[in-house]
Design an enzyme around this catalytic site. Sequence first.
Site, PDB file in Angstrom:
ATOM      1  N   GLY A 192       8.537 -10.265  -5.897  1.00 43.15           N
ATOM      2  CA  GLY A 192       9.692  -9.020  -7.295  1.00 43.15           C
ATOM      3  C   GLY A 192       9.517  -9.429  -8.344  1.00 43.15           C
ATOM      4  O   GLY A 192      10.198  -9.078  -9.473  1.00 43.15           O
TER       5      GLY A 192
ATOM      6  N   GLU B  14       5.858 -12.974  -1.679  1.00 37.49           N
ATOM      7  CA  GLU B  14       5.353 -11.874  -0.839  1.00 37.49           C
ATOM      8  C   GLU B  14       5.510 -11.267  -2.516  1.00 37.49           C
ATOM      9  O   GLU B  14       5.559  -9.913  -2.627  1.00 37.49           O
ATOM     10  CB  GLU B  14       6.410 -11.791  -0.096  1.00 37.49           C
ATOM     11  CG  GLU B  14       6.711 -11.841   0.743  1.00 37.49           C
ATOM     12  CD  GLU B  14       7.473 -11.776   1.856  1.00 37.49           C
ATOM     13  OE1 GLU B  14       8.467 -10.794   1.386  1.00 37.49           O
ATOM     14  OE2 GLU B  14       7.055 -11.935   3.137  1.00 37.49           O
ATOM     15  N   PRO B  15       4.297 -11.095  -3.379  1.00 36.94           N
ATOM     16  CA  PRO B  15       4.145 -10.383  -4.700  1.00 36.94           C
ATOM     17  C   PRO B  15       3.326  -8.800  -3.968  1.00 36.94           C
ATOM     18  O   PRO B  15       2.436  -9.647  -3.512  1.00 36.94           O
ATOM     19  CB  PRO B  15       3.595 -11.181  -5.536  1.00 36.94           C
ATOM     20  CG  PRO B  15       3.053 -12.446  -5.245  1.00 36.94           C
ATOM     21  CD  PRO B  15       3.504 -12.407  -4.185  1.00 36.94           C
TER      22      PRO B  15
ATOM     23  N   ARG C 208       3.596  -5.497  -7.151  1.00 34.49           N
ATOM     24  CA  ARG C 208       3.601  -4.964  -7.751  1.00 34.49           C
ATOM     25  C   ARG C 208       2.627  -6.566  -9.236  1.00 34.49           C
ATOM     26  O   ARG C 208       1.801  -5.779  -9.304  1.00 34.49           O
ATOM     27  CB  ARG C 208       4.919  -5.013  -8.427  1.00 34.49           C
ATOM     28  CG  ARG C 208       5.058  -3.901  -9.154  1.00 34.49           C
ATOM     29  CD  ARG C 208       6.243  -4.435 -10.698  1.00 34.49           C
ATOM     30  NE  ARG C 208       7.354  -3.914  -9.304  1.00 34.49           N
ATOM     31  CZ  ARG C 208       8.199  -2.569  -9.388  1.00 34.49           C
ATOM     32  NH1 ARG C 208       7.950  -1.559  -9.737  1.00 34.49           N
ATOM     33  NH2 ARG C 208       9.117  -2.679  -8.550  1.00 34.49           N
TER      34      ARG C 208
ATOM     35  N   TYR D 246      13.207   6.582 -10.696  1.00 35.03           N
ATOM     36  CA  TYR D 246      13.780   5.815 -10.971  1.00 35.03           C
ATOM     37  C   TYR D 246      13.663   5.566 -12.226  1.00 35.03           C
ATOM     38  O   TYR D 246      14.385   4.730 -13.485  1.00 35.03           O
ATOM     39  CB  TYR D 246      12.470   4.041 -10.616  1.00 35.03           C
ATOM     40  CG  TYR D 246      12.277   4.105  -9.164  1.00 35.03           C
ATOM     41  CD1 TYR D 246      13.368   3.956  -8.348  1.00 35.03           C
ATOM     42  CD2 TYR D 246      10.981   4.089  -9.023  1.00 35.03           C
ATOM     43  CE1 TYR D 246      12.743   4.022  -6.473  1.00 35.03           C
ATOM     44  CE2 TYR D 246      10.470   3.495  -8.248  1.00 35.03           C
ATOM     45  CZ  TYR D 246      11.375   3.523  -6.783  1.00 35.03           C
ATOM     46  OH  TYR D 246      10.661   3.575  -5.215  1.00 35.03           O
TER      47      TYR D 246
ATOM     48  N   CYS E  10       5.990  22.164  -9.223  1.00 30.64           N
ATOM     49  CA  CYS E  10       7.359  23.041  -9.924  1.00 30.64           C
ATOM     50  C   CYS E  10       8.580  22.591  -9.869  1.00 30.64           C
ATOM     51  O   CYS E  10       9.472  22.487  -9.311  1.00 30.64           O
ATOM     52  CB  CYS E  10       7.396  24.196  -8.814  1.00 30.64           C
ATOM     53  SG  CYS E  10       5.395  24.870  -9.053  1.00 30.64           S
ATOM     54  N   GLU E  11       8.702  21.222 -10.671  1.00 29.33           N
ATOM     55  CA  GLU E  11       9.800  20.975 -10.687  1.00 29.33           C
ATOM     56  C   GLU E  11      10.332  20.465 -12.412  1.00 29.33           C
ATOM     57  O   GLU E  11       9.114  19.686 -12.810  1.00 29.33           O
ATOM     58  CB  GLU E  11      10.157  19.520 -10.245  1.00 29.33           C
ATOM     59  CG  GLU E  11      10.796  19.320  -7.978  1.00 29.33           C
ATOM     60  CD  GLU E  11      10.519  18.988  -7.677  1.00 29.33           C
ATOM     61  OE1 GLU E  11      12.101  18.586  -8.659  1.00 29.33           O
ATOM     62  OE2 GLU E  11       9.971  18.871  -6.758  1.00 29.33           O
TER      63      GLU E  11
HETATM   64  N1  LLP Z   1       8.736  -8.737   0.193  1.00 30.91           N
HETATM   65  C1  LLP Z   1       9.686  -7.578   0.522  1.00 30.91           C
HETATM   66  C2  LLP Z   1      10.071  -7.511   1.779  1.00 30.91           C
HETATM   67  C3  LLP Z   1      10.258  -6.278  -0.020  1.00 30.91           C
HETATM   68  O1  LLP Z   1      10.685  -5.030   0.349  1.00 30.91           O
HETATM   69  C4  LLP Z   1       8.859  -5.904  -1.522  1.00 30.91           C
HETATM   70  C5  LLP Z   1       8.952  -4.616  -1.955  1.00 30.91           C
HETATM   71  C6  LLP Z   1       8.063  -7.078  -1.972  1.00 30.91           C
HETATM   72  C7  LLP Z   1       8.059  -8.538  -1.215  1.00 30.91           C
HETATM   73  C8  LLP Z   1       7.030  -6.513  -2.919  1.00 30.91           C
HETATM   74  O2  LLP Z   1       7.632  -6.529  -3.946  1.00 30.91           O
HETATM   75  P1  LLP Z   1       7.102  -7.248  -5.827  1.00 30.91           P
HETATM   76  O3  LLP Z   1       6.626  -7.798  -6.318  1.00 30.91           O
HETATM   77  O4  LLP Z   1       6.135  -5.602  -5.339  1.00 30.91           O
HETATM   78  O5  LLP Z   1       8.159  -6.589  -6.576  1.00 30.91           O
HETATM   79  N2  LLP Z   1       9.138   1.602  -4.964  1.00 30.91           N
HETATM   80  C9  LLP Z   1       9.499   0.626  -5.866  1.00 30.91           C
HETATM   81  C10 LLP Z   1       9.664  -0.905  -5.437  1.00 30.91           C
HETATM   82  C11 LLP Z   1      10.403  -0.749  -4.178  1.00 30.91           C
HETATM   83  C12 LLP Z   1      10.042  -2.237  -3.505  1.00 30.91           C
HETATM   84  C13 LLP Z   1       9.954  -2.780  -2.180  1.00 30.91           C
HETATM   85  N3  LLP Z   1      10.170  -4.128  -1.661  1.00 30.91           N
HETATM   86  C14 LLP Z   1       9.169   1.298  -7.567  1.00 30.91           C
HETATM   87  O6  LLP Z   1       8.181   1.189  -7.385  1.00 30.91           O
HETATM   88  O7  LLP Z   1       9.559  -0.005  -8.303  1.00 30.91           O
END
Ligand code: LLP
Length: 436
Positions: A244, A289-290, A292, A333, A360-361
């Site tokens: 996250g 668990e990174p 992004r 978002y 087309c939106e």
């Molecule tokens: N672990 C779990 C259980 C998760 O559900 C997620 C992301 C992560 C790790 C990794 O999170 P990150 O480090 O990538 O923030 N589609 C959305 C983001 C959805 C995130 C879903 N879960 C966007 O484009 O902002």
Amino acid sequence: MNSRDTLFVSGNDLYIGSFKAVDLAKRFGTPLYVMDKKYIEEVCDAFVGAMSAYGDGAVAFANKAFATVATAKIAAAHGLWFDVVSGGELNLVLRAGCDPKKVLFHGNNKTEREIDEGIAADIGYFVVDSINELELLDRKATAAGKPRDVLVRVNPCVSAHTYEAVVTAAPQSKFGFAVDGDALAVIKDIASRKGLNYSGIHLHIGSQIYDHSSYFDAVDIITDFMKRLADEGIVTDILDMGGGYGIYYTDKDPKFTPRRYAYTVENIGKCVAEAVEKKALKKPFLIVEPGRSIVGEAGVTLYTVGAIKDFPGIKKYVAVDGGMFENPRYALYESEYSAMVANRASEPADEIVTVAGKCCESGDIVAKDIPLQHAETGDILAVFSTGAYNYSMASNYNLNAVPPVVLVDGDKADYIVRPQTYDDLLRNNEVPSWMN
Ligand code: LLP
């Protein structure tokens, strides 16, 4: 532009590694996702280094952020584990040659087939998210004579400072068992089952979070919960704190270096170590668990500018050959991005424009009201920090092809995902014989 040192301006050109963005666009066509291998490696190494400061632990790449065989291989080569959320992602990491023991299988509604596939592959951990799943997994694992190590997704119910669609630890979340609700009973139940071994807890409070205090709150709540379990004689060997970490998209966001990302993990590690010591708990194997933060800033999307529509004093649209089929994040978002005209990189960004897609939106926008150099049709537009949740969320809407992905590694550049052809778009179409 973010703070990657493989992204820079020289003369009037944007460079990605040793390539002019316009040359990449010419060679591979647009729209094009360009990923930087060096940056991904730097962030992986920084996270792994931060985890070693904690002690026993692992960094798992949240594959959903960017799912390709090549990036899975990079992450594995740098010692990362994997978080997968579907049979498709599991298949990908196995094909990339990743160690199944280093795979965590997430998901709030795994299908029977996915559970079978996880058991067959002998993955490290199922992250159990519902009673249905734990009953099914217990039955299958017992029948297969292969008891499974499980983590239990616990919802710590802390409020993470981010946008609503990606908050996952609100009390009414569809994910996990509430820490003050079913979690205790569920873990006791698991501990009594033949097919399941309780290994520990998983939580994930949301995405695009900058504020470490949300993680600290979660650690406090979850270690209190671990204490309650310990009082019942149940030992938690593993604590998975999810991912996250927020990245830079626009000047409203902090600019982070890989080192700064690592600092987040160091802080979480310190907080866990202190909490377990204070509460006299066994120090758990720590997982983060990174997703992004590993791939987000590694990505740039290149487009060719097409139609330009100016409503003087009101709005100017610069339309590109991409859109919500390759980056649905504004549509979903209202996400913000920064961009640059790659062949006018040193000119002043003195126009405010909306970068529109070709679907087309009216909601098909890539970036709304952003400062940009004056753009002309045929220019190459670069949008930054598109490495996460762009390619992995792409679709064939309007039967547009998902753009190819090119990996840049210093002076080398090649496809890691090939372009889709019109044949690819219709590959699974059938006309039943009874229609003829
Ligand atoms: N672990 C779990 C259980 C998760 O559900 C997620 C992301 C992560 C790790 C990794 O999170 P990150 O480090 O990538 O923030 N589609 C959305 C983001 C959805 C995130 C879903 N879960 C966007 O484009 O902002």
